[in-house]
Write a protein that holds these residues in place. Structure first.
Motif, PDB file in Angstrom:
ATOM      1  N   ARG A 206       0.775  -1.232   0.049  1.00 37.19           N
ATOM      2  CA  ARG A 206       0.081  -0.165  -0.210  1.00 37.19           C
ATOM      3  C   ARG A 206       0.996   1.236   0.044  1.00 37.19           C
ATOM      4  O   ARG A 206       2.073   1.175   0.544  1.00 37.19           O
ATOM      5  CB  ARG A 206      -0.884  -0.059   1.099  1.00 37.19           C
ATOM      6  CG  ARG A 206      -1.728  -1.035   1.159  1.00 37.19           C
ATOM      7  CD  ARG A 206      -2.352  -1.338   2.660  1.00 37.19           C
ATOM      8  NE  ARG A 206      -3.093  -0.074   3.179  1.00 37.19           N
ATOM      9  CZ  ARG A 206      -3.421   0.227   4.148  1.00 37.19           C
ATOM     10  NH1 ARG A 206      -3.160  -0.525   5.402  1.00 37.19           N
ATOM     11  NH2 ARG A 206      -4.074   1.339   4.659  1.00 37.19           N
ATOM     12  N   LYS A 207       0.426   2.305  -0.650  1.00 40.58           N
ATOM     13  CA  LYS A 207       1.104   3.466  -0.704  1.00 40.58           C
ATOM     14  C   LYS A 207      -0.137   4.773  -0.747  1.00 40.58           C
ATOM     15  O   LYS A 207      -0.965   4.542  -0.994  1.00 40.58           O
ATOM     16  CB  LYS A 207       2.169   3.654  -1.879  1.00 40.58           C
ATOM     17  CG  LYS A 207       1.481   3.605  -3.082  1.00 40.58           C
ATOM     18  CD  LYS A 207       2.596   3.952  -4.232  1.00 40.58           C
ATOM     19  CE  LYS A 207       3.138   2.771  -4.455  1.00 40.58           C
ATOM     20  NZ  LYS A 207       4.138   2.973  -5.586  1.00 40.58           N
ATOM     21  N   VAL A 208       0.513   6.001  -0.281  1.00 41.69           N
ATOM     22  CA  VAL A 208      -0.327   7.055  -0.570  1.00 41.69           C
ATOM     23  C   VAL A 208       0.384   8.016  -1.426  1.00 41.69           C
ATOM     24  O   VAL A 208       1.727   8.151  -1.229  1.00 41.69           O
ATOM     25  CB  VAL A 208      -0.338   7.816   0.915  1.00 41.69           C
ATOM     26  CG1 VAL A 208      -1.141   9.347   0.739  1.00 41.69           C
ATOM     27  CG2 VAL A 208      -1.104   7.065   1.888  1.00 41.69           C
ATOM     28  N   ILE A 209      -0.094   8.523  -2.344  1.00 32.98           N
ATOM     29  CA  ILE A 209       0.720   9.479  -3.306  1.00 32.98           C
ATOM     30  C   ILE A 209       0.010  10.867  -2.954  1.00 32.98           C
ATOM     31  O   ILE A 209      -1.097  10.923  -3.282  1.00 32.98           O
ATOM     32  CB  ILE A 209       0.577   9.150  -4.698  1.00 32.98           C
ATOM     33  CG1 ILE A 209       0.834   7.721  -5.038  1.00 32.98           C
ATOM     34  CG2 ILE A 209       0.968  10.076  -5.818  1.00 32.98           C
ATOM     35  CD1 ILE A 209       0.570   6.916  -6.064  1.00 32.98           C
ATOM     36  N   ARG A 210       0.621  11.796  -2.401  1.00 29.63           N
ATOM     37  CA  ARG A 210       0.302  13.056  -2.117  1.00 29.63           C
ATOM     38  C   ARG A 210       0.525  14.025  -3.334  1.00 29.63           C
ATOM     39  O   ARG A 210       1.513  13.792  -4.109  1.00 29.63           O
ATOM     40  CB  ARG A 210       1.176  13.837  -0.810  1.00 29.63           C
ATOM     41  CG  ARG A 210       0.779  12.898   0.367  1.00 29.63           C
ATOM     42  CD  ARG A 210       1.643  13.658   1.521  1.00 29.63           C
ATOM     43  NE  ARG A 210       1.222  14.743   1.638  1.00 29.63           N
ATOM     44  CZ  ARG A 210       0.175  15.242   2.593  1.00 29.63           C
ATOM     45  NH1 ARG A 210      -0.624  14.207   3.111  1.00 29.63           N
ATOM     46  NH2 ARG A 210      -0.425  16.304   2.732  1.00 29.63           N
ATOM     47  N   SER A 211      -0.315  14.882  -3.460  1.00 32.02           N
ATOM     48  CA  SER A 211      -0.551  15.808  -4.770  1.00 32.02           C
ATOM     49  C   SER A 211      -1.086  17.083  -4.372  1.00 32.02           C
ATOM     50  O   SER A 211      -2.074  17.140  -3.380  1.00 32.02           O
ATOM     51  CB  SER A 211      -1.006  15.135  -5.929  1.00 32.02           C
ATOM     52  OG  SER A 211      -2.560  14.916  -5.663  1.00 32.02           O
TER      53      SER A 211
END
Length: 495
Positions: A206-211
């Motif tokens: 799992r990952k979080v991609i911040r933008s």
């Protein structure tokens, strides 16, 4: 669960685009040319990528002033010298949208689509996408050897949907867009009322991609049988999925969970006549759009009782095909048969009706044909006799116009009524193939997703099939890809 799967990693980029179809790539290009760092997330692995767009013929409806207005951005072709492409104005485009949706199309979204369709394709062409005239789908060769296009739909991608995605992918690479395959976005990350990224599941964890911005282009919910039954109604769980198996409504649900308002008509969809009996007739990456059966205005369609049940010639195919799949679904067994004779057979679309493994029965007589497809020979013979006898043969048959050559029977056939008299006869089994759902999230004309109060959810945009409001009940052929281009570009220009 392993430590690898429980650990959540974080990445950062300026713009995240969720969904790797036509709308997603267009949005990514528009953001990248502004100097934004862009990450495009595709749920499928690379061998299953491209969203619904991969499965299309690439037809894209744009307003234009005829062939001379198109020459400088379509591929050259020796046939151009003997080709007539009638002008198709923005006003005609808007009128067609209003007609087929019964006036339920959003007027502001419509105005943007019809006025920016051509300029958006020109912009994409300048980046590297290739377009051509669609002779095999939208033109008939006339007796003098010239070609006449019809139905307002004239331009398409070189290589169809496969060529469209190949071109988009190459352009994305040149612009520095990071395309991540096998990345399933699951929810939106929100801080202080603003969307600041997405949570993602991959094979590696799992990952979080911040933008700064998230653009949702992950399609409708047509690939989920339970969603189809809930929103479209009983029986829709049996429809065949024409395109990607990944459009299951995940990101529509994610947007609604953070306050997005529903947009468009959630109770209807784009569905077509689709090969009924080929074993691999869902999400077929090799045959893609060849499984459609769209020469039906030339012949008749009967159900398993041998009866006609709709007006095959109500309008050009472009304006009826997206709603007739629903009519097939209503028939006994959700199956029907397109019937043609030897006179009509050479006029059928080669790419569809000469498809390898096609569901077809052939016989020298109507009675023999009925027996081969399991219909009552008496019933089918009576239907065809009544149809043949009711045709106004004083009117000349002309498939390039709405010729008014009518079969005055029940139901009537309003145009292109040609008697079925010359053997051999052909029957093509069709069922309902669902393309995409018309309901999605509500957004303004720049793709900014709105909440129930009509306020923009900061950082959140939508385009493509996720953008509700343009279509209801039906749609003009080629306007889906056009909308993906126009509103994808608009969203990417702001994100």
């Amino acid at each position: 669960m392993t430590a690898q799967n429980t650990e959540v990693t974080t990445e950062t980029t300026d713009v995240v685009v969720v969904g790797g179809g036509n709308a997603g790539f267009t949005a990514a290009h528009a953001a990248a040319v502004r100097g934004r760092s862009v990450m495009l997330l595709e749920k499928g692995e690379q061998d299953m990528a491209g969203g619904n767009s991969f499965y299309t013929a690439g037809a894209t409806r744009i307003a234009h002033n005829g062939l001379e207005d198109l020459r400088d951005f379509i591929e050259p072709d020796d046939r151009h010298a003997t080709t007539v492409v009638p002008p198709y104005s923005a006003e005609e485009y808007a009128a067609d949208l209003a007609k087929v949706t019964e006036g339920r199309n959003d007027p502001e979204l419509t105005q943007v689509l019809v006025t920016e369709s051509q300029s958006t394709l020109r912009w994409l062409n300048s980046l590297g996408l290739k377009y051509r005239l669609m002779y095999e789908r939208q033109a008939y060769e006339r007796a003098d050897g010239s070609y006449l296009f019809w139905g307002g739909l004239h331009v398409g991608n070189v290589g169809g949907g496969e060529g469209l995605i190949e071109d988009h992918t190459q352009v994305a690479g040149k612009l520095g867009v990071q395309v991540r395959y096998g990345h399933r976005a699951t929810e939106l990350c929100v801080e202080d009322g603003r969307v600041v990224g997405v949570a993602v599941e991959t094979s590696g964890g799992r990952k979080v991609i911040r933008s700064e911005s998230v653009i949702l282009t992950a399609g409708g919910f047509q690939s989920d049988p339970s969603w189809r039954r809930e929103h479209l109604g009983k029986g829709w769980e049996n429809a065949k999925v024409r395109g990607t198996p990944y459009n299951t409504g995940d990101m529509i649900a994610a947007a609604l969970n953070v306050g997005a308002a529903k947009g468009g008509d959630w109770s209807t969809c784009h569905s077509v006549q689709w090969d009924a009996f080929t074993a691999t007739n869902e999400s077929n990456r090799e045959l893609t759009n060849r499984l459609t059966r769209q020469s039906y205005p030339l012949g008749i369609i009967v159900n398993t009782e041998g009866k006609r049940f709709l007006d095959e010639g109500a309008d050009f195919r472009n304006y009826t095909y997206a709603k007739y799949g629903k009519e097939i679904l209503k028939q006994p067994g959700s199956v029907a048969y397109q019937i043609f004779d030897a006179t009509l057979r050479p006029m059928l679309r080669t790419e569809e009706y000469d498809m390898p493994g096609i569901s077809v029965a052939t016989a020298d007589t109507i009675e023999e044909l009925a027996a081969k497809i399991g219909l009552d020979p008496t019933a089918l013979t009576q239907t065809i006799q009544d149809y043949n006898a009711s045709i106004d043969r004083t009117v000349e048959f002309d498939p390039t116009i709405k010729d008014g050559r009518k079969a005055d029977t029940t139901p009537p056939k309003s145009n292109w009524a040609s008697p079925l008299e010359t053997g051999p006869f052909y029957a093509y089994g069709v069922t309902c193939g669902i393309t995409f759902t018309f309901g999605g999230v509500k957004a303004d004309t720049h793709g900014r997703v709105l909440d129930a109060d009509g306020q923009h959810i900061e950082g959140l945009y939508a385009a493509g099939e996720m953008l509700g409001g343009l279509f209801s009940t039906n749609y003009p052929g080629g306007s889906g890809l056009a909308a993906g281009c126009v509103f994808g570009r608009r969203a990417g220009a702001l994100a």
